[in-house]
Write an enzyme that holds these catalytic residues in place. Structure first.
Site, PDB file in Angstrom:
ATOM      1  CG  ASN A 227      -0.289   0.394   2.979  1.00  0.00           C
ATOM      2  OD1 ASN A 227       0.303  -0.739   3.117  1.00  0.00           O
ATOM      3  ND2 ASN A 227      -0.025   1.262   2.924  1.00  0.00           N
TER       4      ASN A 227
ATOM      5  CB  SER B 257       1.410  -2.768   5.799  1.00  0.00           C
ATOM      6  OG  SER B 257       3.091  -3.565   6.838  1.00  0.00           O
ATOM      7  CG  ASP B 258       5.593   1.405   2.757  1.00  0.00           C
ATOM      8  OD1 ASP B 258       6.835   1.132   3.711  1.00  0.00           O
ATOM      9  OD2 ASP B 258       5.584   2.419   2.110  1.00  0.00           O
ATOM     10  CE1 TYR B 259       9.395  -2.874   5.095  1.00  0.00           C
ATOM     11  CE2 TYR B 259      10.896  -1.772   5.669  1.00  0.00           C
ATOM     12  CZ  TYR B 259      10.635  -3.566   5.392  1.00  0.00           C
ATOM     13  OH  TYR B 259      11.503  -4.122   5.208  1.00  0.00           O
TER      14      TYR B 259
ATOM     15  CB  ALA C 207       1.331   1.283   6.493  1.00  0.00           C
TER      16      ALA C 207
END
Length: 363
Positions: free
Chosen positions: A252, A285-287, A289
């Site tokens: 994302n 997930s992006d880190y 997020a």
């Protein structure tokens, strides 16, 4: 006496992946399921750059979904990184009840981000060649190097169409033209994933979507994109990667679209990605997020709310470490806030990928 103990279906490579996933899910506790939806930085498992069983027990007693950046977050040599990856897998096989191996992910935007790995040109330079075959050839080399060091997933390619040069990540992209981005992206995905699951690096297209055109060019800012432009320009490279490149993972964007964070958008992560395009992989997930739903976007009140919102929307696993998903997700199920079927849906997707990669036979 003869050994009458039958091999569990999930450990039988002759059975179909669906059969193995169904069998393994039926054996897992809620704690073990939630563990598969989480991750751990490699340095969380180390003391003085050596594997620490006590730290591993803290983070992986019930298994783990991903290990974050064995090479990129440790500065180990390739040989030592591969040995460490093997040590982590052996620990999981011998010290967790079900022996589910982990999936190791790394960064690889302009080459495998590790000591002694090949450093390729920034992606905007690769795009400037106008030769998509080069993107595929480069990604194939990255795949070979990553697999040799024990990695299974690369957080690349960046498929953001960028239209504002003030944005600080322009060099990571294939540029401003949606057709060029799509063509380069498909070849990159094909090169990284290869033709065979047994030596594949799972490609991760990011950042879904509109991340490259934030307000004022400022990173993380909201993006204001009309619906038609969103479809024809910014979603196009991701759609091509899914349909033409058989992409297996999506990450994302941090940004909001029309006031809704991408990490909490069922329209993006389920309706468009899965129902319309037929994506059958894993959304990561992006880190950080998931926690940002509360800390940055302020649409949730606590980690439990953030976990429920993200998982329900379609974020299958939390990276780079387990913050909101673990305990809060279990509490959400136990208190009736979250249906166990939502947990099973994402765990099933993650296990499917691990079985397809052959990790249960060759971790």
């Amino acid at each position: 006496m003869p050994n009458t103990k039958e091999t569990p279906i999930y450990q039988d490579a002759a059975r179909s992946i669906d059969e193995r996933v169904t069998d393994l899910l039926s054996r897992m506790t809620l704690t073990e399921k939630s563990a598969q939806l989480g991750s751990a930085w490699v340095f969380e498992l180390l003391t003085d750059m050596k594997f620490d069983p006590d730290k591993a027990r803290k983070h992986m007693a019930d298994g783990i979904g991903h290990i974050t950046r064995v090479a990129g977050a440790s500065s180990l040599t390739p040989a030592d990184g591969a040995k460490l990856a093997n040590t982590i897998q052996r620990y999981l096989l011998e010290n967790s009840r079900l022996g589910i191996p982990a999936l190791v992910h790394e960064e690889c935007c302009s080459g495998y981000m590790a000591r002694n790995a090949t450093c390729f040109p920034q992606i905007i330079g690769l795009a400037s060649t106008w030769q998509p075959e080069l993107a595929g050839a480069m990604a194939a080399v990255v795949r070979e190097q990553m697999r040799a060091a024990g990695a299974h997933q690369g957080l690349s390619p960046v498929l953001d169409v960028v239209r504002d040069p003030r944005w600080g990540r322009v060099e990571e992209t294939f540029g401003e033209d949606p057709y060029l981005v799509s063509l380069m992206g498909v070849h990159y995905v094909r090169g990284l994933q290869g033709d065979d699951w047994t030596d594949r690096i799972v490609a991760t297209a990011k950042h879904f979507v509109g991340y490259g055109i934030p307000d004022g060019g400022f990173n993380w800012n909201p993006a204001h994109i009309p619906a038609r432009e969103l479809r024809e320009v910014y979603l196009l490279p991701f759609e091509a990667a899914v349909k033409e490149g058989r992409l297996q993972s999506v990450m994302n964007g941090y940004n909001e679209l029309d006031g809704i964070p991408c990490a909490a958008s069922e329209e993006l992560l389920d309706t468009i990605l899965r129902q319309e395009w037929g994506f059958d992989g894993v959304v990561v997930s992006d880190y950080f997020a998931v926690n940002q739903l509360q800390q940055a976007h302020q649409i949730t009140n606590n980690k439990l709310d953030s976990a429920v919102r993200a998982l329900t929307a379609g974020i299958d696993i939390e990276l780079p470490n387990t913050d909101c998903y673990g305990g809060p997700l279990q509490e959400a199920v136990e208190t009736g806030r979250l249906d166990l079927a939502v947990i099973d849906r994402s765990v099933g997707r993650l296990l499917t990928q691990k079985f397809a990669l052959g990790l249960f036979e060759q971790p």
